[in-house]
Scaffold this motif. Structure first.
Motif, short mmCIF file in Angstrom:
data_model
loop_
_atom_site.label_atom_id
_atom_site.label_comp_id
_atom_site.label_asym_id
_atom_site.label_seq_id
_atom_site.Cartn_x
_atom_site.Cartn_y
_atom_site.Cartn_z
N THR A 9 0.84 -1.21 0.00
CA THR A 9 0.00 0.00 0.00
C THR A 9 0.87 1.25 0.00
O THR A 9 2.05 1.23 0.38
CB THR A 9 -0.92 0.04 1.23
OG1 THR A 9 -0.10 0.19 2.41
CG2 THR A 9 -1.78 -1.21 1.33
N ALA A 10 0.25 2.34 -0.41
CA ALA A 10 0.95 3.62 -0.42
C ALA A 10 1.33 4.04 0.99
O ALA A 10 2.38 4.64 1.21
CB ALA A 10 0.05 4.68 -1.06
N GLU A 11 0.47 3.72 1.95
CA GLU A 11 0.77 4.08 3.35
C GLU A 11 2.01 3.34 3.85
O GLU A 11 2.86 3.95 4.53
CB GLU A 11 -0.43 3.75 4.24
CG GLU A 11 -1.65 4.66 4.03
CD GLU A 11 -2.46 4.31 2.77
OE1 GLU A 11 -3.31 5.15 2.39
OE2 GLU A 11 -2.24 3.24 2.15
N GLY A 220 -0.85 0.21 -12.16
CA GLY A 220 -1.78 -0.92 -12.04
C GLY A 220 -3.11 -0.54 -12.63
O GLY A 220 -3.33 0.61 -13.05
N THR A 221 -4.01 -1.47 -12.68
CA THR A 221 -5.36 -1.22 -13.20
C THR A 221 -6.25 -0.82 -12.03
O THR A 221 -6.51 -1.61 -11.12
CB THR A 221 -5.92 -2.48 -13.89
OG1 THR A 221 -4.95 -2.95 -14.83
CG2 THR A 221 -7.21 -2.17 -14.63
N ILE A 222 -6.65 0.45 -12.05
CA ILE A 222 -7.37 1.04 -10.91
C ILE A 222 -8.57 1.81 -11.45
O ILE A 222 -8.47 2.49 -12.47
CB ILE A 222 -6.44 2.03 -10.14
CG1 ILE A 222 -5.13 1.34 -9.75
CG2 ILE A 222 -7.13 2.60 -8.91
CD1 ILE A 222 -3.94 2.23 -9.94
N ASN A 223 -9.68 1.74 -10.77
CA ASN A 223 -10.86 2.47 -11.21
C ASN A 223 -10.80 3.90 -10.68
O ASN A 223 -11.22 4.19 -9.57
CB ASN A 223 -12.14 1.78 -10.71
CG ASN A 223 -13.38 2.46 -11.25
OD1 ASN A 223 -13.29 3.31 -12.13
ND2 ASN A 223 -14.53 2.09 -10.73
N THR A 224 -10.25 4.80 -11.52
CA THR A 224 -10.13 6.21 -11.12
C THR A 224 -11.06 7.11 -11.92
O THR A 224 -10.97 8.33 -11.87
CB THR A 224 -8.69 6.71 -11.32
OG1 THR A 224 -8.36 6.58 -12.71
CG2 THR A 224 -7.71 5.93 -10.47
N LYS A 258 -6.39 -3.18 -8.78
CA LYS A 258 -5.76 -2.73 -7.54
C LYS A 258 -6.66 -1.70 -6.87
O LYS A 258 -7.42 -0.99 -7.54
CB LYS A 258 -4.42 -2.06 -7.82
CG LYS A 258 -3.27 -3.00 -8.11
CD LYS A 258 -1.98 -2.17 -8.18
CE LYS A 258 -0.76 -3.04 -8.32
NZ LYS A 258 0.48 -2.23 -8.25
N SER A 259 -6.49 -1.57 -5.56
CA SER A 259 -7.12 -0.46 -4.85
C SER A 259 -6.33 0.82 -5.16
O SER A 259 -5.21 0.76 -5.67
CB SER A 259 -7.09 -0.72 -3.34
OG SER A 259 -5.75 -0.64 -2.86
N MET A 260 -6.93 1.95 -4.85
CA MET A 260 -6.25 3.22 -5.04
C MET A 260 -4.92 3.25 -4.29
O MET A 260 -3.88 3.65 -4.83
CB MET A 260 -7.15 4.36 -4.55
CG MET A 260 -6.52 5.73 -4.70
SD MET A 260 -6.54 6.33 -6.40
CE MET A 260 -8.23 6.89 -6.53
N SER A 261 -4.93 2.78 -3.05
CA SER A 261 -3.71 2.80 -2.24
C SER A 261 -2.62 1.91 -2.84
O SER A 261 -1.44 2.28 -2.88
CB SER A 261 -4.03 2.36 -0.81
OG SER A 261 -2.85 2.29 -0.04
#
Length: 324
Positions: A9-11, A220-224, A258-261
């Motif tokens: 994760t980004a965190e 990654g493949t992310i729903n933004t 992937k999740s946003m993070s």
């Protein structure tokens, strides 16, 4: 370096990189709420950067992200920069503004972009995906280079690309798709994303010995909600291209989401991780917080000859030479 992967994760990454984030001045393009740039800025804010510059075409949206950062980390200074990458004239105005800043820019994250948009030309007569994703960032980055490269200081440029580059190269013979007659939304996206990677290759070659590190990445493949228009039709066309080109086999039609993070983790890795400061890793393409091996990147996106060809083509498009 601990083992990072697609689930990092980004965190987690920001915690690992906090010593490199503190006291840094960071400029990130494309910071509308709900996008990767805004998420990146919010994730690093608690770790004490000196300044986060939020560059965006839509000022009210940038102000929303600014307010969110101020809520998360009230002590972190933020500044908004109006930047419309589709207009070379406006990019030049934005760059002039940056050159008036007192601060050195430690990290530039060229994150803004459009994906699979219908054919249109920019104000300068350039196909919009190429104009916004590559040409605008090329011009902006080079115009503010004195803020990134200075005696006794280092700088880092992160170009956000995509595995969409696998669908095709830069079309040097027909980069404007015969003014739309040959246009395909995904081949145009592929061209722009291949250009993002080649731009990092060139920056590393030309300015690596002056203290500039430049890398590119696939988040990654992310729903933004980046894709405009009919998502279902466009996504089916994307899957078809991956099948036709041999990346998907019969019965395989899914990308790993992937999740946003998880997506933004590679932004943080690219912008701050100490492992990327070495000469060997300069110009690398990253995925899942890892440097990909050359054989994992399509040849047209890492070839130094194509990188130089693109540099010269883009200089012609912006009508300015950048010799380093």
């Amino acid at each position: 370096m601990s083992e990072y992967n697609a689930q990092t994760t980004a965190e987690e990454m920001a915690r690992d990189c906090q010593a490199a984030i503190v006291n840094k001045n960071i400029l990130v393009t494309g910071v509308s709420p709900g996008g990767l740039g805004a998420e990146f800025a919010k994730v690093i804010a608690p770790y004490g950067p000196s300044l986060i510059i939020l560059a965006n075409r839509d000022r009210p949206k940038a102000q929303e992200t600014q307010a969110e950062i101020q809520r998360i980390a009230p002590s972190v200074a933020t500044r908004i920069l109006n930047l419309d990458l589709s207009s070379q004239a406006q990019v030049r105005n934005a760059a002039k503004e940056v050159l008036t800043y007192n601060e050195h820019i430690d990290v530039l994250v060229n994150n803004a972009g459009v994906m699979a948009s219908p054919f249109a030309l920019s104000d300068d007569g350039v196909e919009t995906q190429f104009a916004i994703n590559h040409v605008g960032h090329f011009l902006f980055t080079n115009l503010i280079m004195s803020k990134l490269v200075a005696p006794g200081k280092t700088g880092r440029v992160v170009n956000v690309s995509s595995n969409g580059h696998e669908l095709g190269p830069v079309r040097f013979h027909d980069w404007n798709f015969d003014n739309g007659k040959n246009y395909d939304i995904w081949l145009a996206y592929a061209q722009a994303k291949s250009a993002n990677i080649l731009f990092s290759v060139s920056l590393a070659q030309k300015l690596g010995d002056k203290g500039l590190v430049s890398v590119s990445l696939h988040p990654g493949t992310i729903n933004t909600h980046l894709l405009r228009g009919d998502w279902d039709t466009s996504f089916k066309a994307l899957v078809k291209w991956f099948r036709v080109l041999g990346y998907f086999r019969t019965g395989q039609s899914e990308f790993t989401w992937k999740s946003m993070s998880q997506g933004v983790a590679t932004h943080v890795f690219a912008a701050f991780h100490e492992s990327l400061s070495s000469l060997e890793s300069n110009g690398s393409y990253l995925q899942d917080c890892t440097i990909l091996k050359p054989e994992q990147v399509r040849s047209w996106a890492r070839d130094p000859i194509e990188a130089e060809q693109l540099w010269k083509l883009t200089e012609d498009i912006v009508k300015e030479k950048f010799d380093y």
